[in-house]
Motif scaffolding. Structure first.
Motif, PDB file in Angstrom:
ATOM      1  N   TYR A   8     -15.285  15.378  -4.905  1.00  0.00           N
ATOM      2  CA  TYR A   8     -15.348  16.821  -5.080  1.00  0.00           C
ATOM      3  C   TYR A   8     -14.675  17.149  -6.404  1.00  0.00           C
ATOM      4  N   GLN A   9     -15.300  18.044  -7.170  1.00  0.00           N
ATOM      5  CA  GLN A   9     -14.704  18.416  -8.453  1.00  0.00           C
ATOM      6  C   GLN A   9     -15.271  19.743  -8.939  1.00  0.00           C
ATOM      7  N   THR A  10     -14.534  20.375  -9.842  1.00  0.00           N
ATOM      8  CA  THR A  10     -15.053  21.543 -10.535  1.00  0.00           C
ATOM      9  C   THR A  10     -15.916  21.022 -11.667  1.00  0.00           C
ATOM     10  N   ILE A  50     -17.891  26.480 -10.447  1.00  0.00           N
ATOM     11  CA  ILE A  50     -18.859  25.616  -9.775  1.00  0.00           C
ATOM     12  C   ILE A  50     -18.121  24.394  -9.250  1.00  0.00           C
ATOM     13  N   VAL A  51     -18.145  24.237  -7.928  1.00  0.00           N
ATOM     14  CA  VAL A  51     -17.512  23.091  -7.278  1.00  0.00           C
ATOM     15  C   VAL A  51     -18.631  22.219  -6.732  1.00  0.00           C
ATOM     16  N   GLU A  92     -15.793  22.080   3.027  1.00  0.00           N
ATOM     17  CA  GLU A  92     -14.891  21.582   1.979  1.00  0.00           C
ATOM     18  C   GLU A  92     -15.190  22.252   0.636  1.00  0.00           C
ATOM     19  N   LEU A  93     -16.460  22.504   0.341  1.00  0.00           N
ATOM     20  CA  LEU A  93     -16.800  23.224  -0.896  1.00  0.00           C
ATOM     21  C   LEU A  93     -16.238  24.639  -0.868  1.00  0.00           C
ATOM     22  N   THR A  97     -13.372  26.094  -3.362  1.00  0.00           N
ATOM     23  CA  THR A  97     -13.684  27.305  -4.129  1.00  0.00           C
ATOM     24  C   THR A  97     -12.573  28.330  -3.930  1.00  0.00           C
ATOM     25  N   LYS A  98     -12.143  28.519  -2.698  1.00  0.00           N
ATOM     26  CA  LYS A  98     -11.062  29.453  -2.403  1.00  0.00           C
ATOM     27  C   LYS A  98      -9.757  29.001  -3.057  1.00  0.00           C
ATOM     28  N   LEU A  99      -9.449  27.718  -3.006  1.00  0.00           N
ATOM     29  CA  LEU A  99      -8.214  27.211  -3.605  1.00  0.00           C
ATOM     30  C   LEU A  99      -8.204  27.364  -5.127  1.00  0.00           C
ATOM     31  N   ALA A 100      -9.364  27.380  -5.752  1.00  0.00           N
ATOM     32  CA  ALA A 100      -9.445  27.561  -7.204  1.00  0.00           C
ATOM     33  C   ALA A 100      -9.061  28.977  -7.619  1.00  0.00           C
TER      34      ALA A 100
END
Length: 139
Positions: A8-10, A50-51, A92-93, A97-100
């Motif tokens: 998982y990554q931005t 974008i994640v 998880e996406l 996204t929320k954590l970003a």
């Protein structure tokens, strides 16, 4: 399908080809302009969060959002390859996204096939959402 370790990554520089391919392999492709490359390119260019989820080099999930990182994040596209669904990738996406943008409220409009999914994972339904397709509809 066996559970795999996904990366998982931005990834704000996602290619149109990968994005279109994933949309086609998910149910979201039914409601997105997958055959209009210039429109997809614009959608990617103007998203600022974008994640992605990848299985090796294969893009298997994407969260495409617009955020001010302070008050609201609009999650416009959440797509998971049909072969990878029901493994927690979408959740998880959303989490990443929320954590970003932790101070911002995450907002989305559910696709018809996903209306029952979001409450199951802990999201709250909001009855006061409105959309406008054409400016001529304003009175």
């Amino acid at each position: 399908m066996t559970k795999k370790t996904l990366l998982y990554q931005t990834e704000n520089e996602l290619t149109v080809e990968e994005f279109a391919s994933l949309l086609r392999r998910s149910t979201l492709g039914e409601r997105r302009p997958v055959d209009d490359e210039s429109r997809l390119a614009s959608m990617l260019r103007h998203a600022n969060l974008i994640v992605t989820a990848r299985d090796g080099d294969l893009l298997v999930g994407v969260s495409r959002a617009l955020s001010d990182f302070s008050f609201c994040t609009y999650l416009s596209d959440l797509a998971v390859d049909s072969a990878y669904q029901k493994q927690g990738i979408g959740k998880e996406l959303i989490r990443r996204t929320k954590l970003a943008a932790p101070m911002a409220k995450l907002i989305l409009i559910a696709a018809p096939k996903a209306v029952d999914y979001y409450p199951r994972i802990g999201m709250t339904r909001h009855d006061h959402c409105y959309t406008l397709e054409e400016v001529e509809n304003l009175r």
